[in-house]
Design an enzyme around this catalytic site. Structure first.
Site, PDB file in Angstrom:
ATOM      1  N   GLY A   1       0.412 -11.796  -8.172  1.00  0.00           N
ATOM      2  CA  GLY A   1       0.118 -11.799  -9.610  1.00  0.00           C
ATOM      3  C   GLY A   1       1.284 -11.296 -10.692  1.00  0.00           C
TER       4      GLY A   1
ATOM      5  CG  ASP B   1      -6.043  -9.654  -7.360  1.00  0.00           C
ATOM      6  OD1 ASP B   1      -6.106 -10.446  -6.494  1.00  0.00           O
ATOM      7  OD2 ASP B   1      -4.951  -9.053  -7.807  1.00  0.00           O
TER       8      ASP B   1
ATOM      9  CD  GLU C   1      -0.183  -4.139   4.154  1.00  0.00           C
ATOM     10  OE1 GLU C   1       0.820  -3.644   5.062  1.00  0.00           O
ATOM     11  OE2 GLU C   1      -1.367  -3.749   4.383  1.00  0.00           O
TER      12      GLU C   1
ATOM     13  CG  HIS D   1       4.597  -0.740  -2.295  1.00  0.00           C
ATOM     14  ND1 HIS D   1       3.752  -1.811  -1.563  1.00  0.00           N
ATOM     15  CD2 HIS D   1       3.875  -0.447  -3.066  1.00  0.00           C
ATOM     16  CE1 HIS D   1       2.620  -1.714  -2.414  1.00  0.00           C
ATOM     17  NE2 HIS D   1       2.792  -0.943  -3.268  1.00  0.00           N
TER      18      HIS D   1
END
Length: 762
Positions: free
Chosen positions: A436, A603, A669, A698
């Site tokens: 997104g 989400d 994830e 990340h």
């Protein structure tokens, strides 16, 4: 005389000095020696604050350079072999490499700390021998004593909890690992005892979950070993976040004190007290002030509770404290100047909670008459908010009640919807997309600041945002992505953005809390009934769609995530708050669809975050959480494709609930956990569209095509290629432009390789 304590204090500082120092160090703008000096100054200021407020037992070693679980792993030299570590004290380069990754090595896994929005770094134990590299609790104790004269209470993550939160071993090896770690813990405690430490807080929050008989046996072994090895040291065995399990076994352990959560574990812990009493030879740490919530405690109610506790524990054996570390709340209300008086008078952040704890201790020790005026003034703000008209939106509540009577199902099952969506979109095998957001540069943040300050007009800001959207739509097309996003440049935060446009929300100026590493978030406050007022995302999404023939996803944050990432009111059940949010977001979904947006992503990265710690309560939560999601999404047409996203939690045991959400596509994830979730799909077939993140966003590193190809191939061994999507782990807001583009190009190239090996015609 009743004593007072807290279990930990926020690290970030009043003005996020901690975050700024870390990021300056990572970017090379601050040297290591200066980093140590700045963080030491901040650490001592926190201790001084608690001392000035009158806290009796002040925690030390609760401060961290990143994460307290990572600190424990580093203290025992548990560094994965992929990092350049040769023994001894773990260098900051290795410490931060484990947390954030390097160009050569992937970061350690990151996941939620029990049922909070704090993330910890998961220790990896495989193939290593632990050693004591440095006694960090001792260093923290000495610093507080020498600099401020504080006889601190060292805080240490207990061995059972540390091992249960770690990975890299099979269950049969747990006892062997405990045998390796136990002598090291003993050494730490012995050195603390020789230094003259009065109390040590050993955190064992794992005891509020569902420990089995083997865990209780291990617990007994550990604390009997401590008692025999360090007989003069007073240990406070601390639990939090829920009621302690196996209470009788817990209070029989040879420790000087037991800490219990009388906020989130109120019913269970009070029931245990009534049934089994409390040992006369132990101190009770009574966690009566909420360490996770931001509302003022009703102190008269807390005094009634303490009076009941007093029937089992004499005042000289009572410590009044926070229910958990104050890490989970903002630092102080004093910097808030824009909230309404009605709301401001009902709030209590970390600094104010110190005052509540001390005031309760005074009331119990000296009698309520001595502090009657303070108690009355304190509780008045809580009562005023309870009577607010913001909590009485009857029409909205009636609409939710009527919708809830229905089945909350889509018109047709997934297989029929999938066929209709494929006919409409004509997507290739293994469609590529992102989650997104795209990088929010300093220029984007500056533009938003100029607009909010009034230096830019609405038109100037809108034009700027459209320029960003247009650039990234073009870049996505150039990279070769199949389903695009507008980039979310107008959004500060995925929850705050929506809260600002819904009724029932309020926003602080400086209500920051640590989420992971230096990442701080400023959760909205849900203080009233939530209601939709006008479309929130339609303008930006439809503009993006007008620039391309490829589908552009509408992007929303789901009701459970908005709730779990906000500070919520505590006068109604969380289930009701979830349905209020779902009804408001449902109206936004319908507005997007009406505007011609045919893919909408709702989400829910925090769905599991709210999962109760007690197994017997989890099914009920998942049931109403799934219903809230379906309430948000079930009214759309068959050809409207609903996506959702989840990240940084353990999902293997809730796949049936994820499937019950009935999203057409879910992205999850998996890269930091090295694809371990894929194991779950070997036994549990997943029949809906799914994308398992193929690279970790990340970490600043750019993953190779080969690396991502391996992740895709592994997933396709257990998942249907016709239902599989390729995407990063999470949104790309925090990454730089160049690394984002390079990573996505590699992802698209890896997808081309995978398509060549799976020539399925759709």
């Amino acid at each position: 005389m009743v004593q007072s304590s807290v279990l930990g204090y926020p690290r970030i500082g009043t003005d996020r000095e901690w975050k700024k120092a870390l990021e300056a160090f990572w970017s090379g703008k601050l040297g290591e020696s200066e980093l140590h000096l700045q963080l030491r100054k901040l650490r001592l200021a926190h201790l001084q604050k608690q001392q000035d407020k009158g806290i009796t037992y002040i925690p030390v070693n609760d401060f961290s350079y990143y994460d307290h679980v990572l600190d424990t792993a580093a203290m025992f030299g548990l560094v994965p072999k992929r990092f350049p570590y040769g023994g001894g004290v773990v260098p900051l380069s290795v410490y931060y490499g484990m947390a954030r990754g390097t160009k050569e090595a992937t970061a350690c896994e990151m996941t939620k700390w029990f049922n909070t929005n704090y993330h910890y770094i998961v220790p990896e134990l495989g193939g290593m021998t632990p050693v004591l590299t440095e006694n960090k609790p001792l260093q923290a104790y000495r610093e507080a004593k020498e600099q401020l004269g504080i006889d601190g209470k060292p805080v240490i993550l207990g061995p059972l909890t540390f091992l249960k939160l770690s990975k890299g071993y099979v269950p049969a090896e747990l006892d062997a690992w405990l045998a390796k770690l136990l002598p090291l813990y003993v050494q730490v405690l012995q050195e603390l005892s020789r230094e003259g430490v009065s109390w040590v807080q050993l955190d064992e929050p794992i005891l509020v979950t569902n420990p089995d008989e083997d865990d209780l046996r291990r617990l007994k072994t550990v604390y009997e070993s401590f008692a025999s090895s360090v007989p003069g040291l007073r240990i406070m065995l601390q639990t939090y976040f829920e009621a302690a399990e196996a209470y009788r076994e817990l209070i029989s352990l040879p420790v000087a004190g037991i800490g219990l959560d009388f906020v989130h574990g109120l019913a269970g812990n009070v029931s245990s007290l009534r049934t089994f009493g409390f040992p006369a030879d132990k101190v009770l740490g009574a966690g009566v002030i909420d360490g996770k919530g931001i509302w003022k405690a009703e102190l008269q109610e807390k005094l009634a509770l303490l009076n009941e506790i007093g029937a089992y524990v004499s005042p000289e054996r009572l410590i009044i404290q926070s229910s958990c570390s104050l890490l989970h709340v903002p630092v102080t209300v004093k910097q808030e100047t824009k909230l309404t008086p009605e709301l401001l008078e009902a709030l209590s952040f970390a600094e104010e909670k110190l005052e509540e704890i001390v005031l309760l201790a005074k009331a119990v020790s000296s009698g309520t008459e001595a502090v009657a005026a303070e108690l009355e003034r304190h509780d008045r703000g809580v009562q005023t908010l309870k009577r607010s008209p913001e909590r009485s939106r009857t029409e909205m509540k009636q609409a939710i009640s009527e919708i809830s009577l229905g089945p909350l199902d889509r018109n047709r099952p997934f297989a029929a919807r999938h066929a209709a969506q494929q006919r409409k979109w004509r997507l290739p095998l293994l469609p590529t997309t992102t989650i997104g957001s795209f990088p929010q540069s300093a220029e984007v943040r500056k533009a938003r600041q100029l607009w909010r300050k009034g230096d830019w007009t609405d038109k100037q800001y809108t034009d700027y945002i459209r320029e960003q959207i247009a650039y990234w739509i073009g870049l996505q097309e150039d990279i070769g992505l199949d389903v695009l996003v507008h980039g979310e440049f107008e959004r500060t935060d995925m929850v705050e953005f929506f809260g600002e446009k819904l009724a029932g929300f309020a926003f602080t100026q400086n209500g920051w809390v640590q989420s992971y590493g230096s990442r701080c978030v400023k959760p909205p406050i849900i203080y009233g009934d939530v209601a939709f007022t006008e479309p929130m995302t339609v303008a930006e999404t439809t503009f993006a769609q007008s620039l391309t023939a490829r589908p552009v996803k509408g992007m929303l944050t789901g009701p459970i995530t908005v709730m779990n990432w906000s500070f919520v009111r505590d006068d109604i059940p969380r289930e009701q708050i979830a349905y209020q949010l779902a009804y408001a977001l449902r109206q936004e979904v319908e507005a997007l669809e009406k505007a011609g947006i045919g893919m909408i992503q709702v989400d829910e990265p925090a769905l599991r975050e709210g999962l109760p710690l007690k197994r017997e309560e989890q099914a009920a939560y998942l049931s109403w959480a799934v219903r809230a999601f379906r309430m948000t999404t079930c009214s759309v047409r068959d050809t409207t494709q609903i996506h959702t996203h989840m990240c940084y939690c353990e999902f293997h045991d809730m796949i049936p609930s994820i499937e019950a959400m009935d999203a057409d596509v879910i992205s999850i994830e998996t890269s930091r956990s090295h694809g371990e979730l894929i194991h779950s799909f070997e036994s549990d077939t997943y029949k809906l569209g799914i994308g398992l993140g193929v690279y970790d966003i990340h970490s600043p590193r750019v993953p190779s095509v080969k690396e991502m190809t391996g992740m895709i191939d592994r997933a396709l061994r257990v998942l249907d290629p016709q239902l599989f999507w390729i995407n990063p782990d999470c949104g790309l807001k925090t990454r730089g432009l160049e690394e984002t583009a390079a990573s996505l190009r590699n992802m698209v190239e890896a997808t081309r390789h995978a398509r060549a090996r799976h020539p399925v015609v759709i």
